[in-house]
Each structure stands twice: as structure tokens, then as C-alpha cells.
Write an enzyme that holds these catalytic residues in place. Sequence first.
Site, PDB file in Angstrom:
ATOM      1  N   TRP A   1       0.979  -1.098   0.301  1.00 63.95           N
ATOM      2  CA  TRP A   1      -0.141   0.399  -0.110  1.00 63.95           C
ATOM      3  C   TRP A   1       1.229   1.442  -0.485  1.00 63.95           C
ATOM      4  CZ3 TRP A   1      -4.462  -0.828  -1.939  1.00 63.95           C
ATOM      5  CH2 TRP A   1      -4.776  -2.052  -2.081  1.00 63.95           C
TER       6      TRP A   1
ATOM      7  N   ASP B   1      -2.419   6.927   5.955  1.00 64.71           N
ATOM      8  CA  ASP B   1      -3.103   5.913   5.626  1.00 64.71           C
ATOM      9  C   ASP B   1      -3.750   4.570   7.105  1.00 64.71           C
ATOM     10  OD1 ASP B   1      -4.701   3.618   3.999  1.00 64.71           O
ATOM     11  OD2 ASP B   1      -3.762   3.460   2.623  1.00 64.71           O
TER      12      ASP B   1
ATOM     13  N   LYS C   1     -12.653  -1.973   5.687  1.00 64.77           N
ATOM     14  CA  LYS C   1     -12.354  -3.219   6.438  1.00 64.77           C
ATOM     15  C   LYS C   1     -12.398  -2.638   8.314  1.00 64.77           C
ATOM     16  CE  LYS C   1      -9.110  -3.063   2.903  1.00 64.77           C
ATOM     17  NZ  LYS C   1      -8.025  -1.949   2.508  1.00 64.77           N
TER      18      LYS C   1
END
Length: 360
Positions: A102, A172, A196
Site C-alpha cells: 500500500w 493511511d 475494513k
Amino acid sequence: MARKFNFSAGPAMLPTAVMERAQQEMLEWNGSGMSVMEMSHRGKEYMSIATKAEKDLRDVMSIPDNYKVLFLQGGASSQFAMVPLNLLGDKDSADYINTGIWSKKAIAEAKRFCNVNIAADTSGDGFTTVPTQAELKLNPDAAYVHYTPNETIAGVEFDYIPETGGVPLVADMSSTILSRPIDVSKFAMIYAGAQKNIGPAGLAIVIIREDLLGKAAEKTPAMFNYKTHADGGSMYNTPATYSWYMAGLVFEWIKEQGGLTAMGEVNHRKADKLYAVIDSSDFYANPVPTNARSWMNVTFTLADPELDAAFLAGAAENGLITLKGHRSVGGMRASIYNAMPEEGVDALVAYMQKFEKNQR
Ligand SMILES: *Cc1c(COP(=O)(O)O)cnc(C)c1O
């Protein structure tokens, strides 16, 4: 029909109580004669839903008043571009800590807009560690420092918040937000895709300090400018109304569970139980040093990968699904976000012990 324990990394499980509430309110919300999906986003009913969701998130995370909370679309991935577009101001360089897949995506996108200084890079050890504060090569002139506190794929999590000497820190938090209390004031900006730990996919939440607004590059499209959304209460265009409502139900549920302190206690215990079974035998392994192990995404391999398929098939028979690791790392991954009940983890632990015994 029974709900199974779904260890998916995202979209992930939502609390059953939240789903039941949504089910009850599906056709007709609170005497309004319509579904939340059918409401005008500017009508008084929907405004009350939107306002309450924001207030509950502010309460749960103790978000200081000088931060805006935005409910945006485009998931976390849109933020990879929106961050540099909005935060570079008159600077031409930003610091990025590269700890996994990511981070790499965020870096690739930032490179379209500025010079990226890689402040640390753990690719050398297969992204199984986090750099220490002393290892960070930060540029005091950077517009901001970006990092990924929890790398969802390798299951690696920072056990500290980087000190940046006054340079705005951007995180993030897609796969760790709401998993325990955090001090929002240490961050200039936090963002997270919803699927999530927040709600349905597509929605992204941005928590941004007000002094960072209004510095977007001149050609920034209106939809990509945080100020547009801050000024418009995230209703410059039609927001993802139903996802926002669902997120609100999740925030309410977290409050009812005792807030982030209670969440953090349960989450810590859940993760400990899984790492304990992995560490207690040479049948299972996890390469991440204890200090950097994720509470949310627990990765593990079997000593004999030939058994992976049998492990997964047996797990599914026991109602434990989506345990296959990400294609880039293989093995297994158990994502155990807030909505995964502790009984789900207990069932997985029992299954792992039984599977190992049957192979010996
Ligand atoms: C899932 C995830 C993303 C991507 O989210 P999208 O909503 O699919 O864009 C980004 N960062 C992290 C850390 C993630 O876990």
C-alpha cells in the site's frame, strides 16, 4: 443459513447487530416513509443521519475541533493522489515511508506530482519489519511525511507514531483505524477506506487539520479538493449516502461496546491468541518481529505449503472462510477487524491446533 467467520481483509465482516439494525430500517427509516437509500441527501432526515455519524466518530476518536471530518468517495486509493494535490502547497517534495504494497501504491501516485524522498524502505526484508524512528531519513523541507501504520497484506504494523519535527504527518489508516485509541492531534491528516473497519466499500473517511485546507494546486479538480468537501459538508455532490449511514451505525455500535479502549482490549487479546498458537509450534510460522506484528491482519504460513489447500478446505468446512493469504505473499492471512468476534478467533485457534495434530 448461518453467518460464517469471515477473515477477509476487505470488504470485511460488519457487526451482526449493525446488519440487523440496517435490515430493520431497510424499507422505511424512522417513520420517514422511505429507505435511507431513497432520501434526498439534503433533506432533514438524511441530514440528521449524516450529522450524527460525524458526531459519533468525533466522540469515539476524540477528534479535536480544529479538524474536519470528510465522507468521500473513491476509496483510500483516491487519497493517494489527493494528498499530494492538496498538501504540497509551494513545496516540491514529500517524504514517504515504504513498508509494503500500500505504501508503494501511494508512492507511485505521488511521483506524478512531486519528488518523493523515500525516508525508509523495508523491501529488503520482504516488508516484514517497520523502520525505527532513528532509521527515518526525513527531509525537514518536505511538504509532509506519508506512511501506512498498518500494512494490510504482510500484516506489519508500526508500534509508534513517527516524530516529524513539525512536518505534517499523513497516515493511511485504512486497516487499523478504530482498532484502539489513537491521539489524532499527532497527525495532520488521517484517511481510511471504509471496508475494513468502518462500513461498506467505496466510502473513504478523511480527518484533516483545518490549516491544511485551501493549499491545493490550482488545477486540482473540484472533486479532488479537500476544501470543496470541507466547505460543502461532504455534500458538494451526492455523497455515498447509504455507506455513510452504515458507517454511522458502526460508530454507534463501537460506542455501545465501550469505545476504542474496549475495542483495543479485545483486539489485542484476539491477536495475542493467534500469534501464540503460531509461535508455539514449528508447524506454523510468521516472519514479523513481535514489535511489528499487526493486530488486524495476522499472516502465517504452514511449514509444508503442500498442506495449504487441505488447511483451507478444512477451515471452510468449519465455517472459517477467506483465510487464503494475498497472492503476493502466499500462505494464510486472518484479518480480525473489530467486527470479528472473539469466538471467531477462538474457533480458528481450535481448528489450527486440531489440523496440526491430525498431520502428526
Ligand atoms: C484496502 C487498503 C487500501 C485501498 O482501499 P480502496 O478503498 O480499495 O482504495 C489502501 N490502503 C490500505 C492500507 C488498505 O488496507
